[in-house]
Design a protein around this motif. Structure first.
Motif, PDB file in Angstrom:
ATOM      1  N   SER A  18       0.822  -1.208   0.000  1.00  0.00           N
ATOM      2  CA  SER A  18       0.000   0.000   0.000  1.00  0.00           C
ATOM      3  C   SER A  18       0.863   1.268   0.000  1.00  0.00           C
ATOM      4  O   SER A  18       0.383   2.352  -0.295  1.00  0.00           O
ATOM      5  CB  SER A  18      -0.920  -0.003   1.221  1.00  0.00           C
ATOM      6  OG  SER A  18      -0.145  -0.071   2.397  1.00  0.00           O
ATOM      7  N   ARG A  20       3.232   1.928  -2.062  1.00  0.00           N
ATOM      8  CA  ARG A  20       3.438   2.298  -3.464  1.00  0.00           C
ATOM      9  C   ARG A  20       4.674   3.148  -3.692  1.00  0.00           C
ATOM     10  O   ARG A  20       4.595   4.267  -4.199  1.00  0.00           O
ATOM     11  CB  ARG A  20       2.196   3.020  -4.003  1.00  0.00           C
ATOM     12  CG  ARG A  20       0.944   2.172  -3.877  1.00  0.00           C
ATOM     13  CD  ARG A  20      -0.208   2.741  -4.673  1.00  0.00           C
ATOM     14  NE  ARG A  20       0.145   2.834  -6.067  1.00  0.00           N
ATOM     15  CZ  ARG A  20      -0.270   3.808  -6.867  1.00  0.00           C
ATOM     16  NH1 ARG A  20      -1.001   4.786  -6.405  1.00  0.00           N
ATOM     17  NH2 ARG A  20       0.080   3.808  -8.132  1.00  0.00           N
ATOM     18  N   TYR A 109      -0.211   0.304   8.027  1.00  0.00           N
ATOM     19  CA  TYR A 109      -0.926  -0.865   7.488  1.00  0.00           C
ATOM     20  C   TYR A 109      -1.109  -1.899   8.593  1.00  0.00           C
ATOM     21  O   TYR A 109      -0.235  -2.064   9.430  1.00  0.00           O
ATOM     22  CB  TYR A 109      -0.104  -1.471   6.337  1.00  0.00           C
ATOM     23  CG  TYR A 109      -0.686  -2.734   5.757  1.00  0.00           C
ATOM     24  CD1 TYR A 109      -1.667  -2.684   4.785  1.00  0.00           C
ATOM     25  CD2 TYR A 109      -0.266  -3.984   6.197  1.00  0.00           C
ATOM     26  CE1 TYR A 109      -2.211  -3.838   4.246  1.00  0.00           C
ATOM     27  CE2 TYR A 109      -0.804  -5.150   5.668  1.00  0.00           C
ATOM     28  CZ  TYR A 109      -1.777  -5.071   4.691  1.00  0.00           C
ATOM     29  OH  TYR A 109      -2.321  -6.215   4.173  1.00  0.00           O
ATOM     30  N   TYR A 152      -0.413 -10.126   1.626  1.00  0.00           N
ATOM     31  CA  TYR A 152      -0.962  -9.005   2.404  1.00  0.00           C
ATOM     32  C   TYR A 152      -1.178  -9.334   3.886  1.00  0.00           C
ATOM     33  O   TYR A 152      -1.405  -8.436   4.692  1.00  0.00           O
ATOM     34  CB  TYR A 152      -2.239  -8.443   1.757  1.00  0.00           C
ATOM     35  CG  TYR A 152      -3.444  -9.346   1.652  1.00  0.00           C
ATOM     36  CD1 TYR A 152      -4.343  -9.472   2.702  1.00  0.00           C
ATOM     37  CD2 TYR A 152      -3.710 -10.040   0.473  1.00  0.00           C
ATOM     38  CE1 TYR A 152      -5.471 -10.280   2.591  1.00  0.00           C
ATOM     39  CE2 TYR A 152      -4.831 -10.842   0.346  1.00  0.00           C
ATOM     40  CZ  TYR A 152      -5.719 -10.962   1.408  1.00  0.00           C
ATOM     41  OH  TYR A 152      -6.820 -11.765   1.281  1.00  0.00           O
ATOM     42  N   HIS A 172      -5.738   0.204   7.114  1.00  0.00           N
ATOM     43  CA  HIS A 172      -4.612   1.130   7.171  1.00  0.00           C
ATOM     44  C   HIS A 172      -5.031   2.349   7.987  1.00  0.00           C
ATOM     45  O   HIS A 172      -6.195   2.750   7.939  1.00  0.00           O
ATOM     46  CB  HIS A 172      -4.236   1.557   5.742  1.00  0.00           C
ATOM     47  CG  HIS A 172      -2.839   2.066   5.590  1.00  0.00           C
ATOM     48  ND1 HIS A 172      -2.436   3.276   6.099  1.00  0.00           N
ATOM     49  CD2 HIS A 172      -1.753   1.515   4.994  1.00  0.00           C
ATOM     50  CE1 HIS A 172      -1.150   3.453   5.807  1.00  0.00           C
ATOM     51  NE2 HIS A 172      -0.712   2.398   5.143  1.00  0.00           N
ATOM     52  N   ALA A 177      -5.777   5.005   2.022  1.00  0.00           N
ATOM     53  CA  ALA A 177      -5.328   3.615   1.896  1.00  0.00           C
ATOM     54  C   ALA A 177      -6.375   2.667   2.468  1.00  0.00           C
ATOM     55  O   ALA A 177      -6.620   1.582   1.919  1.00  0.00           O
ATOM     56  CB  ALA A 177      -3.990   3.432   2.602  1.00  0.00           C
ATOM     57  N   THR A 180      -9.160   2.308  -0.108  1.00  0.00           N
ATOM     58  CA  THR A 180      -8.719   1.425  -1.201  1.00  0.00           C
ATOM     59  C   THR A 180      -8.832  -0.039  -0.778  1.00  0.00           C
ATOM     60  O   THR A 180      -9.354  -0.874  -1.512  1.00  0.00           O
ATOM     61  CB  THR A 180      -7.255   1.743  -1.586  1.00  0.00           C
ATOM     62  OG1 THR A 180      -7.160   3.126  -1.910  1.00  0.00           O
ATOM     63  CG2 THR A 180      -6.800   0.913  -2.766  1.00  0.00           C
ATOM     64  N   LEU A 181      -8.366  -0.312   0.435  1.00  0.00           N
ATOM     65  CA  LEU A 181      -8.419  -1.696   0.912  1.00  0.00           C
ATOM     66  C   LEU A 181      -9.859  -2.175   1.057  1.00  0.00           C
ATOM     67  O   LEU A 181     -10.175  -3.314   0.734  1.00  0.00           O
ATOM     68  CB  LEU A 181      -7.692  -1.812   2.257  1.00  0.00           C
ATOM     69  CG  LEU A 181      -6.194  -2.091   2.127  1.00  0.00           C
ATOM     70  CD1 LEU A 181      -5.462  -1.738   3.396  1.00  0.00           C
ATOM     71  CD2 LEU A 181      -5.977  -3.561   1.781  1.00  0.00           C
TER      72      LEU A 181
END
Ligand SMILES: Nc1nc2c(c(=O)[nH]1)N[C@H]1C(S)=C(S)[C@@H](COP(=O)(O)O)O[C@H]1N2
Ligand SMILES: [Mo]
Length: 224
Positions: A18, A20, A109, A152, A172, A177, A180-181
């Motif tokens: 995550s 990136r 995370y 993950y 997260h 984030a 997104t998850l």
């Protein structure tokens, strides 16, 4: 290397997640992990103490849910089961109702494993990879390694373990984030052998889109 369904071998072991491409998080010194939640006593465990516990070497393939696999990685770390049963117990004393464990990284995370998955014989609190101390790319100073689950669940930059009495989704600290998850909907068990990629959707539907995403992310990472 014989690959599990829907996986593609790649030649290296990329830094992925995550973050990136963001640099690894700064780790406060002296490094420690906090053990909290359903325990009689909260515990701040210096990593120096963990480093002195008996270690185990393990060679395992690493499988990311997006579809890449890195073969034959050599890890060293403390067996999580031995840690949970032998070390947390006398000091922190887990509640009998503990059903899940949250492994939190210093980047914000966190991954949640069922107690059963976390106590698998191959789950390590890993501090070495390829015979060297874990580097920033792969989760320094300490990460979880659960090779039977998609990557993950193997939380990097471990700084806390929270004992839970109910399930919680992987997420997260950062709101974007976390969203997104949530949209990605990772499967709560993530067992590679059962191809548990998504909470609801069948794995075959996701293989194509996930692999396309992985190729894009891997290409971007290699350009940096
Ligand atoms: N702290 C933290 N741990 C994490 C992630 C992350 O973003 N942050 N990403 C996960 C994902 S999706 C994968 S595939 C692996 C990648 O591990 P690597 O960077 O060592 O290859 O880390 C996992 N653990
Ligand atoms: Mo991943």
């Amino acid at each position: 290397m014989s690959l599990p369904p829907g996986q593609h071998a790649i030649g290296d072991f990329p830094r992925f997640g995550s973050h990136r491409g963001a640099p690894p998080p700064r780790i406060a010194q002296p490094a420690a992990i906090r053990i909290e939640g359903a325990v009689a006593q909260r515990l701040e465990l210096p990593l120096a103490r963990l480093a002195a516990l008996p270690h185990r070497e393990l060679v395992a393939d690493f499988h990311c849910v997006a579809g890449w696999s890195a073969p034959g990685l050599r890890w060293s770390g403390v067996s999580f089961r031995a840690f949970y049963e032998g070390l947390i117990v006398p000091e922190a004393r887990p509640d009998a109702a503990v059903s899940h464990l949250l492994f939190g990284g210093a980047d914000g995370y966190y991954a949640v494993l069922t107690l059963e998955d976390a106590l698998d014989a191959d789950v390590l609190l890993a501090d070495q990879l390829g015979g060297a101390p874990l580097d920033g790319d792969h989760g320094a100073p300490l990460r979880l390694l659960s090779p039977a689950q998609y990557g993950y669940k193997s939380a990097k930059h471990l700084c806390r373990i929270e004992l839970l009495t109910r399930a919680r989704a992987d997420s997260h600290r950062n709101a974007a984030a976390a969203l997104t998850l949530r949209l990605l909907g990772p499967h709560p068990r993530a067992r590679v052998a059962r191809e548990e990629r998504h909470r609801h959707l069948p794995a075959w539907l996701l293989r194509g889109p996930y692999w396309a995403l992985a190729i894009g992310l891997l290409r971007a990472a290699r350009r940096r």
